[in-house]
Design an enzyme around this catalytic site. Sequence first.
Site, PDB file in Angstrom:
ATOM      1  N   LYS A   1     -16.997 -27.189   5.402  1.00  0.00           N
ATOM      2  CA  LYS A   1     -17.897 -26.046   5.040  1.00  0.00           C
ATOM      3  C   LYS A   1     -18.956 -25.906   6.333  1.00  0.00           C
ATOM      4  O   LYS A   1     -19.254 -24.634   6.618  1.00  0.00           O
ATOM      5  CB  LYS A   1     -18.864 -26.233   3.782  1.00  0.00           C
ATOM      6  CG  LYS A   1     -17.883 -26.251   2.682  1.00  0.00           C
ATOM      7  CD  LYS A   1     -17.729 -24.962   2.304  1.00  0.00           C
ATOM      8  CE  LYS A   1     -16.887 -24.646   0.914  1.00  0.00           C
ATOM      9  NZ  LYS A   1     -16.614 -23.112   0.769  1.00  0.00           N
TER      10      LYS A   1
ATOM     11  N   TYR B   1     -15.219 -32.476   3.074  1.00  0.00           N
ATOM     12  CA  TYR B   1     -15.458 -31.506   2.302  1.00  0.00           C
ATOM     13  C   TYR B   1     -16.757 -30.739   2.878  1.00  0.00           C
ATOM     14  O   TYR B   1     -16.834 -29.517   3.300  1.00  0.00           O
ATOM     15  CB  TYR B   1     -15.937 -31.662   0.960  1.00  0.00           C
ATOM     16  CG  TYR B   1     -16.404 -30.534   0.201  1.00  0.00           C
ATOM     17  CD1 TYR B   1     -15.644 -29.277   0.137  1.00  0.00           C
ATOM     18  CD2 TYR B   1     -17.731 -30.621  -0.311  1.00  0.00           C
ATOM     19  CE1 TYR B   1     -16.279 -28.177  -0.691  1.00  0.00           C
ATOM     20  CE2 TYR B   1     -18.354 -29.372  -0.867  1.00  0.00           C
ATOM     21  CZ  TYR B   1     -17.649 -28.245  -0.872  1.00  0.00           C
ATOM     22  OH  TYR B   1     -18.114 -26.979  -1.423  1.00  0.00           O
TER      23      TYR B   1
ATOM     24  N   SER C   1     -22.456 -25.166   1.017  1.00  0.00           N
ATOM     25  CA  SER C   1     -22.709 -26.387   0.033  1.00  0.00           C
ATOM     26  C   SER C   1     -23.872 -27.033   0.680  1.00  0.00           C
ATOM     27  O   SER C   1     -24.050 -27.262   1.807  1.00  0.00           O
ATOM     28  CB  SER C   1     -21.480 -27.189   0.004  1.00  0.00           C
ATOM     29  OG  SER C   1     -21.960 -28.259  -0.846  1.00  0.00           O
TER      30      SER C   1
END
Length: 350
Positions: free
Chosen positions: A145, A141, A117
């Site tokens: 990743k 988040y 991402s």
Amino acid sequence: MTTLITGGAGFIGGHTVLAFLDRGEIPIVLDDLSTGIREAVPPNVPFFVGDVGDTELVSRLIRNHRIDAILHFAAKIVVPESVVDPLKYYFANTVKTHALLQTAVRGKVRRFVFSSSAAVYGNPSSTPVDETAHPAPLSPYGMSKLMSEYMLIDTSAACNLRHVILRYFNVAGADPAGRLGQSTPGATHLIKVALETALRRRPYMNIYGSDYPTPDGTCVRDYVHVSDLARAHLAALDYLRNGGGSRTLNCGYGRGYSVREVVDAVRMVAGVDFETRQAPRRAGDPASIVANSDQLVSLGWKPELNDLPKMIEHACNWEKKLASVERTARGQPSGVVDVAGNASHAPAVP
Ligand code: UDP
């Protein structure tokens, strides 16, 4: 040889399954159905309900289906939720990717495409951002990743595995043919929320933050059509099949739109006005992030749907379909709702 798609019943994984089928290739899907929808996957695709961290199940799938490539989509993706519950995200996204990678290496899987991402960049010092920019996630988040990226890079260096990491920018739209779209209940993404408001499924929507250092004070994002993103996975897989080395690649169009611009475009496409309310900034949101995707283009990716109103129109068509299916379902027994218009499926045997 077969490709395993984890999270293939989700929004991006599901569109990638369709992209595979469109070119005559049948993958297999593993999804725990925590947010994915069984009916998103056409009945001719072998489908297994389960966890990517289930070593025994994944080993069996690799062996029985002669898996030589894994496309790993399965993840938790809500940035503000990750700020509130970081361990949930490190477990779902990082710990389970560790287990999947270990099983892949043991099963002699040679190719791995990983859904990363733009959130790994945080607030980049310049934008458009390319892959050499220093990653500095603003949310658990993004960090979950990035940690997975590092594990994958080190594993590829140590083992007989090659990978492509795709750093997605803001994914939106829906299948232009109307076969699939974003169906997850409670989705938080801007275009989905704005369309739900336009279609009167919400009374109003919030605009989070108006004091960002951007032209109109709202956040700027690079919105990429989900079907173009799905084709980016095919390009990445073909690159690996042709012997390409491990790479980390951005996937966006290189053009940013502010939240207000997106909301205005939704009003225009839907042909209705709706209420927005100014709300405080949302935790973990960078001000502005736009992709430089030259590397992905040079690898063979050809974006075909780089058009914000078109993207919104496709998503809008899907929202209308969802609304009409739900209206019909209210008069039917539960369990027969099929948002993709498919018949019900028997479970496959691993
Ligand atoms: N956003 C908003 N209202 C909403 C949903 C999102 O103002 O109801 C904003 C959000 O704060 C961010 C941008 O829209 O600045 C894109 O958010 P989204 O959740 O779609 O994607 P993200 O950039 O977090 O991956």
